[in-house]
Design a protein around this motif. Structure first.
Motif, PDB file in Angstrom:
ATOM      1  N   UNK A   1      -0.068   2.199  14.504  1.00 28.65           N
ATOM      2  CA  UNK A   1       0.342   2.567  12.892  1.00 28.65           C
ATOM      3  C   UNK A   1       0.194   4.276  12.768  1.00 28.65           C
ATOM      4  N   UNK A   2      -0.413   4.796  13.656  1.00 26.88           N
ATOM      5  CA  UNK A   2      -0.454   6.371  13.368  1.00 26.88           C
ATOM      6  C   UNK A   2       0.705   7.134  13.732  1.00 26.88           C
ATOM      7  N   UNK A   3       1.521   6.550  14.433  1.00 24.92           N
ATOM      8  CA  UNK A   3       2.820   7.029  14.782  1.00 24.92           C
ATOM      9  C   UNK A   3       4.158   6.534  14.209  1.00 24.92           C
ATOM     10  N   UNK A   4       3.951   5.655  13.383  1.00 25.00           N
ATOM     11  CA  UNK A   4       5.308   4.671  12.774  1.00 25.00           C
ATOM     12  C   UNK A   4       4.995   4.488  11.265  1.00 25.00           C
ATOM     13  N   UNK A   5       5.845   4.620  10.568  1.00 23.07           N
ATOM     14  CA  UNK A   5       6.172   4.376   9.175  1.00 23.07           C
ATOM     15  C   UNK A   5       6.083   2.829   8.716  1.00 23.07           C
ATOM     16  N   UNK A   6       6.390   1.976   9.803  1.00 20.37           N
ATOM     17  CA  UNK A   6       6.430   0.604   9.467  1.00 20.37           C
ATOM     18  C   UNK A   6       4.897   0.225   9.061  1.00 20.37           C
ATOM     19  N   UNK A   7       4.878  -0.758   8.216  1.00 20.46           N
ATOM     20  CA  UNK A   7       3.615  -1.195   7.714  1.00 20.46           C
ATOM     21  C   UNK A   7       3.686  -2.575   8.623  1.00 20.46           C
ATOM     22  N   UNK A   8       2.492  -2.513   9.617  1.00 13.18           N
ATOM     23  CA  UNK A   8       2.253  -3.597  10.499  1.00 13.18           C
ATOM     24  C   UNK A   8       1.424  -4.741   9.981  1.00 13.18           C
ATOM     25  N   UNK A   9       0.422  -4.533   9.191  1.00 12.63           N
ATOM     26  CA  UNK A   9      -0.341  -5.472   8.504  1.00 12.63           C
ATOM     27  C   UNK A   9       0.835  -6.163   7.536  1.00 12.63           C
ATOM     28  N   UNK A  10       1.713  -5.092   6.572  1.00 16.15           N
ATOM     29  CA  UNK A  10       2.384  -5.815   5.560  1.00 16.15           C
ATOM     30  C   UNK A  10       3.643  -6.870   6.202  1.00 16.15           C
ATOM     31  N   UNK A  11       4.000  -6.278   7.623  1.00 15.81           N
ATOM     32  CA  UNK A  11       4.837  -7.112   8.292  1.00 15.81           C
ATOM     33  C   UNK A  11       4.383  -8.472   8.661  1.00 15.81           C
ATOM     34  N   UNK A  12       3.159  -8.465   9.069  1.00 17.74           N
ATOM     35  CA  UNK A  12       2.285  -9.860   9.533  1.00 17.74           C
ATOM     36  C   UNK A  12       2.248 -10.817   8.438  1.00 17.74           C
ATOM     37  N   UNK A  13       1.876 -10.245   7.300  1.00 16.05           N
ATOM     38  CA  UNK A  13       1.817 -10.821   6.037  1.00 16.05           C
ATOM     39  C   UNK A  13       3.138 -11.341   5.563  1.00 16.05           C
ATOM     40  N   UNK A  14       3.941 -10.440   5.489  1.00 20.42           N
ATOM     41  CA  UNK A  14       5.504 -10.878   5.115  1.00 20.42           C
ATOM     42  C   UNK A  14       5.881 -12.326   5.937  1.00 20.42           C
ATOM     43  N   UNK A  15       5.809 -12.093   7.012  1.00 17.68           N
ATOM     44  CA  UNK A  15       6.327 -13.063   7.998  1.00 17.68           C
ATOM     45  C   UNK A  15       5.656 -14.268   8.111  1.00 17.68           C
ATOM     46  N   UNK A  16       4.268 -14.291   7.719  1.00 16.54           N
ATOM     47  CA  UNK A  16       3.581 -15.631   7.318  1.00 16.54           C
ATOM     48  C   UNK A  16       3.834 -16.347   6.142  1.00 16.54           C
TER      49      UNK A  16
END
Length: 317
Positions: free
Chosen positions: A275-290
């Motif tokens: 997460x420290x090197x990317x702009x992607x919202x990883x937690x948000x992605x998990x929530x969105x996919x669920x």
């Protein structure tokens, strides 16, 4: 309808807090409890006591950690996850996927059988069996000894001679030995690819002076060169499919001969470094996919419940 999401975790941290907030921002009621707090109770309507929800079943459960414990305790916790799937509660990741990834020998077996490149690996019981493997394989180069159940680089050691093998009491009499991958360094590097719901979310390179390139061991995260991203993505997607995980972190190592070797698949991955090197919202992605998964399941359930005329075809997509 407000969805109820249960997050199984033993201790809070920035990434878990981000995951809780991501679900709440999407209108969910979220409870975070250790998996040990979920209990079998056959007097309850569903046979389980759900921490934070009483007799009401959660709409989904996300496993961030199983937690340390005795063999009996961990078996019971995984049994709870199996039971939740029996009750048709989506569990990310499933008990089966966690079992496959926590046991490094099974992970390697599945990755190899999926046709992916991975170092030669040997998993045996007993010191004599381990010594026999070492005597035979050390002629071809060093080995790496890893705890069968372990993470974050803890307990890993390089074996250059049979005398380097620890006594059986240090390894619970089980030895997981893998060919040491020769690579450039120092600095040494490897790659972590984060996959969720069948797609690559993001990836990073980890560089460090130690040949064990975990962030917890002092490695520094960075961006992956563009020319490697396609190959890394293909390997990571195939590895996650092999263990049937909903989300995972795949560790891939670049060998000195230019090949890429799939080392591990982590079903309960940390992502602070990524997460420290990317702009992607990883937690948000998990929530969105669920949420997308739950939406699709409800849509298909609604379609299946509609009355049908004789000979009418039910759409499947």
């Amino acid at each position: 309808m407000t969805r109820k999401i249960l997050i199984a975790n033993n201790q809070s941290g920035n990434r878990t807090t981000a995951l809780v907030n991501a679900f709440r921002q999407r209108g969910c009621t979220v409870v975070m409890e250790p998996l040990s707090a979920l209990e079998f109770d056959t007097e309850r309507p569903h046979g389980l006591s759900f921490a934070g929800f009483g007799d009401a079943r959660p709409d989904a459960l996300v496993v961030r950690s199983v937690g340390a414990g005795t063999f009996e305790a961990v078996t019971r916790r995984l049994g709870v996850l199996h039971a939740l799937r029996k009750l048709s509660v989506p569990v990310w990741n499933s008990a089966q996927a966690i079992e496959r990834c926590v046991d490094k020998s099974m992970t390697t077996f599945l990755v190899k059988n999926a046709g992916l490149p991975t170092p030669p690996t040997f998993s045996v019981e007993g010191f004599d069996a381990a010594r026999s493997v070492a005597e035979r394989e050390l002629r071809r180069g060093p080995l790496v000894l890893k705890p069968l159940f372990g993470s974050q680089g803890r307990g890993i050691r390089r074996i250059d001679r049979t005398e380097d093998l620890p006594p059986p009491e240090e390894m619970d009499d089980t030895y997981y030995l893998q060919r040491y991958v020769e690579r450039a360094g120092p600095p040494f590097c490897d790659f972590r690819v984060f996959v969720c719901a069948g797609r690559v979310v993001e990836m990073m390179v980890r560089r460090g002076d130690n040949w064990i390139t975990n962030i917890q061991r002092g490695a520094v995260p960075g961006l992956v060169p563009q020319d490697l991203r396609a190959r890394l993505s293909d390997y990571a997607l195939a590895a996650v499919a092999a263990v049937e995980a909903d989300f995972a972190g795949v560790d891939i190592m670049p060998a000195a001969d230019g090949s890429l070797q799939v080392i591990e698949v982590n079903s309960m991955p940390a992502w602070s470094g990524l997460q420290s090197v990317t702009k992607a919202d990883i937690a948000g992605t998990i929530a969105d996919e669920m949420m997308r998964f739950l939406d699709e399941r409800e849509r298909f359930a609604s379609l299946a419940a509609l009355p049908r005329s004789a000979g009418e075809v039910v759409p499947v997509s």
